[in-house]
Design an enzyme around this catalytic site. Sequence first.
Site, mmCIF file in Angstrom:
data_model
loop_
_atom_site.group_PDB
_atom_site.id
_atom_site.type_symbol
_atom_site.label_atom_id
_atom_site.label_comp_id
_atom_site.label_asym_id
_atom_site.label_seq_id
_atom_site.Cartn_x
_atom_site.Cartn_y
_atom_site.Cartn_z
ATOM 1 N N GLY A 136 62.979 1.167 18.845
ATOM 2 C CA GLY A 136 63.762 1.092 20.070
ATOM 3 C C GLY A 136 63.279 2.087 21.118
ATOM 4 C CG ASP A 137 63.313 6.128 20.127
ATOM 5 O OD1 ASP A 137 64.441 5.925 20.590
ATOM 6 O OD2 ASP A 137 63.118 6.744 19.053
#
Length: 304
Positions: free
Chosen positions: A248-249
Site C-alpha cells: 500500500g505504501d
Amino acid sequence: MIYTVTVNPALDYVMQLEKVNAGEVNRTNNYSFLAGGKGINVSQILNQLDVDNTAWGFVGGFTGKELIRQLNQKRIASDFVTISDVTRVNVKIHAQKETEINAAGPQITDQEITAFKSRLDDLKKGDIVVMSGSLTPSLGADFYQQLLPTIKEAGAEFVVDTTGQALLDTLEYKPLVIKPNHHELADLFNTTFDSSDVMLEYAQKLLNKGAQNVMVSMAGDGGYLLTQDHVYHAKGAVGTAVNSVGAGDSMIAGFVGTYFKTHDAAESFRMGMACGGATAFTKDIAVKSQIDAVLPQIKVEQIS
C-alpha cells in the site's frame, strides 16, 4: 519536494527460525535489523522513481542512530527531529507462523513536537507531504490533522494514509489522494458492497466530501481511480504475492511521485498499481527493475 512523514519509525528485528517452542529457549537461523516505517517505505519507492524527497519524523537513542545510518546507506535524504527517548524496536518472528510484536513507541516532549512543526515553515506551493503510519501515544490521535492547516496555507498538497474517522476528518482539507481498500471503504460507511457499481457510489461520496482523487485498491483484483472528471479501472499485475507489507505504501508512492512530475492522475494511478504489485511480488520494497517489469502489465481503462 516531496516530504514523507514517519513519526513513529522502528528498527525491525527480524528473526528467522524453523519453529518457536513456547516456554523454551529458541535459537534463530538468521536475524537482521531493518529500518521500518510506512513513510520510509514511501521514500524508498520515490528514490527508485528518481523523485526528490526528504524523510521527516522523530528518532532517538542508539536505535535511532542505526535507523538513520540505514537511511543514509540507502541514500534516503532525511531531516528527523532527535528526541531524548529511544526509537522503538519491533520484533518480527518468521517461523512456522509469522508473529509480530510491535512496541507502542517513544515519549515525545512538547519541545520536540514544536521542533517538528517548525519543519513545515519550509513548505511552498507545489510541495507534497505524505503522512503514513502509527502515532506514538504521546502525540494524540489528531496529530496529523493539526498539521493540515499549515500545509494548506503554504500552498502545498498532502496525503494522509490512514483509515476510519481519522481519514474522514482530513477530507475538508482536500487531500491530493486517499487510498482505502474496498473493505476499508465499506467500513467507512458501515455497509457492504454487492457490486462494483455500489462500491463506486460510495467512493464518489469521498470525492464529494473533499478528496481530489480516490484510489480503491482490491489486492489481486486490481483497483479503481476516481477523479473529479472520470473513473478509471486497472486489473492487477499477474505474479505470486509473497509480501503484503509495504504494498500500500508503494502504491501511494507511485501515484504521488508520478503526479508530482506529470499532474496526470491516470498515469499516476498506473504507476501506483505497478509499484504496489512489484512490492507484493518481492520480500522487500520493490526496486526500479522490478517496477519496470510490472509496469507493462498495467492497463488503465477509463470507464466513465
